[in-house]
Structures are given as structure tokens and as C-alpha cells.
Design an enzyme around this catalytic site. Structure first.
Site, short mmCIF file in Angstrom:
data_model
loop_
_atom_site.label_atom_id
_atom_site.label_comp_id
_atom_site.label_asym_id
_atom_site.label_seq_id
_atom_site.Cartn_x
_atom_site.Cartn_y
_atom_site.Cartn_z
N LYS A 187 77.90 64.65 16.47
CA LYS A 187 78.81 63.61 15.95
C LYS A 187 78.03 62.31 15.93
CE LYS A 187 83.10 63.64 14.58
NZ LYS A 187 83.88 64.80 14.09
P1 NAD Z 1 90.62 58.49 7.98
O1 NAD Z 1 89.81 57.31 8.33
O2 NAD Z 1 90.58 59.02 6.59
O3 NAD Z 1 92.16 58.24 8.36
C1 NAD Z 1 92.58 57.83 9.63
C2 NAD Z 1 94.05 57.46 9.53
O4 NAD Z 1 94.55 57.17 10.83
C3 NAD Z 1 94.30 56.22 8.67
O5 NAD Z 1 95.46 56.43 7.88
C4 NAD Z 1 94.58 55.13 9.70
O6 NAD Z 1 95.38 54.10 9.21
C5 NAD Z 1 95.29 55.96 10.75
N1 NAD Z 1 95.39 55.32 12.05
C6 NAD Z 1 94.42 54.67 12.75
N2 NAD Z 1 94.93 54.20 13.89
C7 NAD Z 1 96.23 54.57 13.92
C8 NAD Z 1 97.29 54.37 14.83
N3 NAD Z 1 97.10 53.69 15.96
N4 NAD Z 1 98.51 54.89 14.54
C9 NAD Z 1 98.72 55.59 13.40
N5 NAD Z 1 97.75 55.79 12.50
C10 NAD Z 1 96.52 55.28 12.75
O7 NAD Z 1 90.18 59.64 9.02
P2 NAD Z 1 90.32 61.21 8.88
O8 NAD Z 1 89.06 61.73 8.31
O9 NAD Z 1 91.62 61.55 8.25
O10 NAD Z 1 90.34 61.62 10.41
C11 NAD Z 1 91.52 61.60 11.21
C12 NAD Z 1 91.32 62.47 12.43
O11 NAD Z 1 90.99 63.80 12.01
C13 NAD Z 1 90.18 62.05 13.35
O12 NAD Z 1 90.53 62.40 14.68
C14 NAD Z 1 89.02 62.92 12.90
O13 NAD Z 1 88.05 63.09 13.91
C15 NAD Z 1 89.77 64.21 12.61
N6 NAD Z 1 89.08 65.14 11.71
C16 NAD Z 1 88.70 64.76 10.46
C17 NAD Z 1 88.09 65.69 9.62
C18 NAD Z 1 87.72 65.36 8.20
O14 NAD Z 1 87.32 66.28 7.47
N7 NAD Z 1 87.85 64.13 7.75
C19 NAD Z 1 87.82 67.00 10.08
C20 NAD Z 1 88.25 67.35 11.36
C21 NAD Z 1 88.88 66.42 12.16
#
Ligand code: NAD
Length: 419
Positions: free
Chosen positions: A107
């Protein structure tokens, strides 16, 4: 105390100890499994738009090199530190092993508040971060992907920067790229689509009729929005959604495609509606059939866990549930079916793996092929987890992680200890 110590790393270590106790792993083997192989910290200086210079701290942690190259996302967020990145790398290792990918976990991240930098500054930062990482990454060494705060555009800048230094286009250095720059069809949707698919499978197990069911989503970025979209396509009403700007609640069901268009235009759900606002604090505990935390880690603590009113908890985010909350959920196993993060959001890395394979072969698949193979892998891992939980009488998270840890342990033991 280690350099990684902090709430998120301690949580990953705590979870690992639960598994190690369950598997009876001798103490002298534990550190070798848990502690990251490499951690890189870099300073990334960039020119600001006003002519000044700012320096951002960047990290990359490669957890284990036993299984093949390492693989994992890059996070741009103000919360990022070396401990958080290490924990996320460790979870990636168990996740890749659980679903059977030939990778160890990694990561990366940069400590930056994206609301304070311009698009040009973001490009400069992305390129400088990748340039600093060139000695440590490679298509057969460590392959990056998007995570919170990064997207297809950032991956395209990473790929371009790496390629400029190699003198040739090396698309396989990152996954999650735009389709026309060596990305795969179905990667953008993969994580959320997998979350929705697994939630749907659990609804079959629990005999919940999707057309009479409701869903609540915390976080409306890549994962949350596509999970909401997938669940709505299965017939569920998505009654509440939150992001960092606030929350919307409509018992009649929100129009998810319209909300996705709004969020992609404006960067958040703010301004979508004047009437549907609700308290973001209350979103997680609204009564619903499927709850998807898809924002940050550690949003469900013991207090929230005791107040949850969902039937299925589908962890889209990494590490949304604290170990203390896990103890509460263990007592509530008959009420709440947990799909643990390392299974629930694994569709993302599964399709990233497909992208890497397609780039290496320069042979690209149709989206139906990507989805068919993604669901096949998710189905297999889901059944494996359920069978293990039943056989050992353990919670789903323990079962999923035990399968992952066991595979890594077996690989380490057969390869032996060098020299
Ligand atoms: P992103 O940046 O696209 O979206 C994150 C979202 O969370 C945004 O809508 C943001 O406004 C919201 N957010 C942030 N703080 C918040 C809060 N306090 N309350 C409510 N909403 C809040 O990120 P993503 O890629 O969607 O990732 C989200 C999660 O999924 C992370 O934990 C990431 O590690 C995990 N993840 C992502 C992927 C991927 O393919 N992108 C894969 C596996 C896991």
C-alpha cells in the site's frame, strides 16, 4: 513499539494475533508473517501555483515478497501515515491469498488534503511521488492501484512517469488506468460491483427478497457509488447515502444514477437536494437490510456496533470495524451477517489482477468475461469462508483471515528461510 505503531496498525496486529492464536502459530513465526518486509518514506517537493515550494510526505509499504510481486493501492488523504499504510498492506496480503492471487500486499500514500491543491499541483505531486518510487516498484516487483483520493487520472500520470524513465510504455506498472491507456473494462466498477454481488448472495442465504429490501451506504466515492448502483440494480431501495460533506436520507429510495452524475460533476453529494438531509452520525445505525461502510477505517466502533440495525454488513472499506466492535458483532452473529472487508471489497484487486494479466499479454477481454471471472472468484472465496466458519465455529472475519494467513504461512514454510 515499532515505527508503524498507531491505531490502524495496532488494529491489524490485533486481528492477526486472533488468527495466529486460532491457528496455533508458534510465537517465533508470528513476526515473520506480520511485520512488513519493506517500508519506503519519501519527500515529494512540488512547485505551487503561486511559485512557492511545498513538500509532501509519501510512503509505500511492501508487506511480503513470498507470493510474487506486491500489489496495492495508493491513498492521497490527510490521515495517511506509515502505520495506516502498513496496516492496509497487511490486509492486502491476506486478501490476495484468500482469493488466490499471485501477490503479496502493498500500500502507498501521500499525506495531503486534496481540497488544498489544484489539478496542476495534483499532477505534479502524483508524478513526483511515482518518480521517487521508481527504484522500488516494477511490473514484477510492486504494482500500484487507486485507493482513496486517487483515480484513473492519477494512475495514468503514474504510468506515464514510469514509462518516460524506461523509454517505453509500461502499462503493467499500475492498474486502475483509463481503458484507452491500457486499463481493463470493468475495473472502475469492480470493487462496488463485487460488494453488491456478495451482499446479494447473502440475501439469498438469508432469504431476503431484494425488491423489498433497503440499503444504506457510507461513503460515495468509487466503492460506495458503484455498490449503491449495483444494489439498486438488484432491486433494493438505497434509502441513505453519506460522504465527507453530509448525508441524504429518502425512505422512498434515492435516485442513484442521478446522484452519481452529481457527485462526479461536483466532487461530492453536497447540493444534490435541499430536502433530504440527515445527520451523518445516524446513517450507520438506520434500520436497513444491507449496510455498506465504504469510506474510512474504524467508523464502526463497539458503541456503533451495538446500535446497528442492518441484516447484512457488507464492508466495502478496508478496516471499517474495530476489534472491539468485532466482539460485539460476534455476539450478534445471528442478527447480522458480516461480509468481512478482505472478502467483500476484493473484487477490486481481482480485476486489477486481470488488468495486469491483460497488459502483460497485450490481449484484452470483453467486460462480460471480466465480470464472469470476477464473480467466479468471489463465489469460490465466499463458499470457502462460509465452510471454514462453520467447520471451526468461528466468526466470518476470523475464517476469511485464517484462510489467507494459512496460505501465506504454507508458502513461506515450503520456500524456507534464506540463506
Ligand atoms: P474515494 O476517495 O473514491 O471515496 C471515498 C468516499 O468516502 C468519498 O465519498 C468521501 O467523501 C467519503 N468519506 C470520507 N470521509 C468520510 C466520512 N467521515 N464520512 C462519510 N464519508 C466519508 O475512495 P474509494 O476508492 O471509494 O475507497 C473507499 C474505501 O474502500 C477505502 O477504505 C479504500 O481503502 C477501500 N477500497 C477501495 C478499493 C478501490 O478499488 N477503490 C478497493 C478495495 C477497498
Amino acid at each position: 513499539m515499532t515505527v508503524y505503531s498507531g491505531p490502524v496498525f495496532d488494529m491489524a496486529a490485533n486481528q492477526f494475533n486472533v488468527i495466529a492464536n486460532h491457528l496455533d502459530i508458534p510465537t517465533d513465526e508470528r513476526e515473520r508473517l506480520l511485520m512488513p518486509k519493506r517500508a519506503i518514506t519519501v519527500s515529494c517537493p512540488i512547485h505551487r501555483d503561486d511559485g512557492s515550494v511545498s513538500v509532501f510526505e509519501g510512503y509505500r509499504v511492501q508487506h511480503l515478497l513470498t507470493m510474487g510481486p506486491t500489489k496495492g493501492g495508493t491513498r492521497f488523504a490527510p490521515s495517511v501515515d506509515i502505520g495506516e499504510v502498513a496496516a492496509l498492506a497487511i490486509w492486502m496480503s491476506w486478501k490476495c491469498a484468500l482469493v488466490g492471487l499471485p501477490y503479496g500486499g502493498a500500500k502507498g500514500g501521500v499525506n495531503v488534503d486534496l481540497s488544498t491543491i489544484s489539478k496542476r499541483e495534483l499532477e505534479a505531486l502524483s508524478r513526483r511521488y511515482m518518480q521517487e518510487m521508481i527504484p522500488f516498484v516494477g511490473p514484477r516487483t510492486d504494482v500500484m492501484a487507486p485507493d482513496m483520493g486517487t483515480n484513473e487520472q492519477v494512475m495514468a500520470w503514474f504510468m506515464d512517469t514510469y514509462s518516460m524513465y524506461q523509454g517505453q510504455t509500461v502499462t503493467e506498472i499500475v492498474t486502475g488506468k483509463p481503458v484507452f491507456s491500457g486499463g481493463t473494462l470493468g475495473r472502475r466498477e469492480a470493487t462496488g460491483r463485487g460488494v453488491a454481488y456478495l451482499a446479494r448472495r447473502v440475501m439469498d442465504v438469508l432469504q431476503i427478497n431484494p425488491s423489498r429490501a433497503t440499503a444504506v451506504i457510507q461513503g460515495f466515492g468509487n466503492v460506495g457509488s458503484y455498490a449503491a448502483f449495483g444494489l439498486q440494480n438488484y432491486g433494493l431501495k438505497v434509502i441513505a447515502v453519506s460522504d465527507h460533506t453530509g448525508a441524504l436520507h429518502d425512505p422512498k429510495g434515492l435516485d442513484i444514477p442521478a446522484l452519481m452524475r452529481h457527485a462526479s460533476e461536483h466532487g461530492s453529494i453536497a447540493g444534490f437536494s435541499n430536502e433530504l438531509h440527515c445527520d451523518p452520525e445516524e446513517v450507520l445505525t438506520l434500520p436497513c437490510d444491507v449496510l455498506v461502510p465504504a469510506a474510512m477505517e474504524r467508523t464502526i466502533d463497539a458503541r456503533v456496533a451495538s446500535k446497528l440495525r442492518c441484516r447484512v454488513l457488507a464492508e466495502g472499506a478496508n478496516g471499517p470495524t474495530t476489534p472491539e466492535a468485532d466482539l460485539v458483532l460476534e455476539k450478534r452473529q445471528d442478527e447480522i451477517f458480516l461480509i468481512p472487508d478482505i472478502l467483500c471489497n476484493s473484487g477490486g484487486v481481482v480485476v486489477s489482477y486481470f488488468e495486469w494479466v491483460q497488459d502483460l499479454q497485450q490481449l484484452f477481454w470483453e467486460e462480460e468475461e471480466v465480470m464472469r471471472r470476477e464473480y467466479q472468484i468471489l463465489d469460490r472465496a465466499f463458499e470457502h469462508m462460509l465452510a471454514r466458519a462453520k467447520a471451526d465455529r468461528i466468526p466470518h472475519r476470523t475464517a476469511a483471515m485464517a484462510i489467507g494467513v494459512e496460505k501465506v504461512r504454507a508458502a513461506k514454510s515450503t520456500r524456507g528461510l534464506f540463506p
